[in-house]
Design an enzyme around this catalytic site. Structure first.
Site, PDB file in Angstrom:
ATOM      1  N   GLY A  28       0.883  -1.199   0.084  1.00 41.21           N
ATOM      2  CA  GLY A  28       0.039   0.100  -0.084  1.00 41.21           C
ATOM      3  C   GLY A  28       0.986   1.242   0.074  1.00 41.21           C
ATOM      4  CG  ASN A  29       1.082   2.946  -2.846  1.00 39.91           C
ATOM      5  OD1 ASN A  29       0.261   3.442  -3.417  1.00 39.91           O
ATOM      6  ND2 ASN A  29       1.773   1.766  -3.066  1.00 39.91           N
ATOM      7  CB  SER A  73       7.128   0.248  -6.865  1.00 37.58           C
ATOM      8  OG  SER A  73       5.839  -0.363  -6.204  1.00 37.58           O
ATOM      9  CD  GLU A  74       1.655   0.558  -7.651  1.00 40.70           C
ATOM     10  OE1 GLU A  74       1.717   1.128  -8.949  1.00 40.70           O
ATOM     11  OE2 GLU A  74       1.391  -0.721  -7.678  1.00 40.70           O
ATOM     12  CG  HIS A  92      -2.652   1.131  -3.634  1.00 38.81           C
ATOM     13  ND1 HIS A  92      -3.782   0.256  -4.079  1.00 38.81           N
ATOM     14  CD2 HIS A  92      -1.524   0.540  -3.963  1.00 38.81           C
ATOM     15  CE1 HIS A  92      -3.053  -0.827  -4.391  1.00 38.81           C
ATOM     16  NE2 HIS A  92      -1.872  -0.774  -4.323  1.00 38.81           N
ATOM     17  CG  HIS A  94      -1.986  -4.562  -1.661  1.00 39.10           C
ATOM     18  ND1 HIS A  94      -0.671  -4.948  -1.704  1.00 39.10           N
ATOM     19  CD2 HIS A  94      -2.291  -3.626  -2.203  1.00 39.10           C
ATOM     20  CE1 HIS A  94      -0.163  -4.323  -2.622  1.00 39.10           C
ATOM     21  NE2 HIS A  94      -1.029  -3.346  -3.199  1.00 39.10           N
ATOM     22  CE1 TYR A 113     -26.652   4.685   2.778  1.00 41.77           C
ATOM     23  CE2 TYR A 113     -27.730   2.716   3.331  1.00 41.77           C
ATOM     24  CZ  TYR A 113     -27.082   3.993   3.721  1.00 41.77           C
ATOM     25  OH  TYR A 113     -27.074   4.211   5.019  1.00 41.77           O
ATOM     26  CG  HIS A 154      -2.695  -4.211  -7.323  1.00 36.50           C
ATOM     27  ND1 HIS A 154      -1.589  -3.475  -8.171  1.00 36.50           N
ATOM     28  CD2 HIS A 154      -2.337  -3.754  -6.115  1.00 36.50           C
ATOM     29  CE1 HIS A 154      -0.981  -2.805  -7.590  1.00 36.50           C
ATOM     30  NE2 HIS A 154      -1.153  -3.108  -6.253  1.00 36.50           N
ATOM     31  CE1 TYR A 208     -24.702   9.775   6.092  1.00 33.37           C
ATOM     32  CE2 TYR A 208     -22.505   9.964   6.193  1.00 33.37           C
ATOM     33  CZ  TYR A 208     -23.403   9.363   6.697  1.00 33.37           C
ATOM     34  OH  TYR A 208     -23.600   8.612   7.806  1.00 33.37           O
TER      35      TYR A 208
END
Length: 216
Positions: A28-29, A73-74, A92, A94, A113, A154, A208
């Site tokens: 993750g990043n 790396s992303e 991001h 996983h 919803y 991913h 909301y």
């Protein structure tokens, strides 16, 4: 140190993802866009020991600005998202349910919803190898008009006008995915919302949590 506050915010967000079981290891990043600069988590650093100085700064062309470590790396993915959306932050991860559901669907059917929190039916970006321009392009397309998406084989991604808003969508996305997986496992017909119902929910979600201003 350039963007010290934002770099610490990236660290705190990574720790939040660990606490909420949204990441495994250093997967993750997280990033924040500030003008032409991207403040992004470094590659392969344990979140529990990460400091603000470990977080790095690059420009929108992918050039190094500040920081001694390699970026996630992303980085190309984050830059592509910023180029194609009005997001100011990207998270991001996983997590288990979102990663699992992305293996078997091309979009999350409108069974809850909460999909409206992401702008409508949640798309699954086609697989491409991590860190590649192809992945960046696929995810940017999946996020068109959306604040979250899955990434086939991913993980998941959420975006927002701030890092707190982006990361707070991750547990909600994971919840939607977990619900969908559980009902699919029953093999029973799934009650889905109509296009009109989703559109109405999207409109409702626009306000909301907003409270009217108090008279002074």
């Amino acid at each position: 140190m350039l963007y010290e506050k934002e770099r610490q915010e990236v660290v705190d967000t990574c720790l939040f993802m660990v606490k909420e079981n949204l990441v495994v290891g250093t997967a993750g990043n997280v990033s924040i866009r500030i003008g032409d600069h991207v403040v992004i988590s470094p590659s392969g650093v344990d979140y529990e020991t990460m400091t603000a100085e470990d977080v790095v700064v690059y420009d929108m062309a992918g050039n190094h600005v500040e920081g001694r470590l390699k970026p996630s790396s992303e980085l190309p993915l984050h830059i592509a998202v910023y180029e194609n959306t009005d997001a100011a932050a990207v998270t991001h991860n996983h997590a288990v349910s979102s990663t699992a559901l992305g293996l078997i669907v091309d979009e999350i059917p409108p069974s809850h919803y909460y999909s409206a929190m992401f702008g409508g039916i949640i798309r699954v970006a086609p697989y491409a190898e991590f860190g590649t321009d192809a992945l960046a392009e696929n995810v940017a397309r999946a996020l068109d008009g959306r604040s979250g998406a899955l990434m086939k084989n991913h993980g998941a991604i959420t975006i927002g006008p701030s890092l707190s808003k982006a990361v707070n969508l991750l547990p909600i996305l994971e919840y939607v995915c977990e619900i969908q997986l559980k009902v699919m496992a029953t093999r029973e017909p799934i009650a889905l919302l109509s296009d009109e119902q989703i559109e109405s929910a999207v409109a409702g979600m626009a306000n909301y949590g907003k409270q009217p201003a108090l008279d002074q």
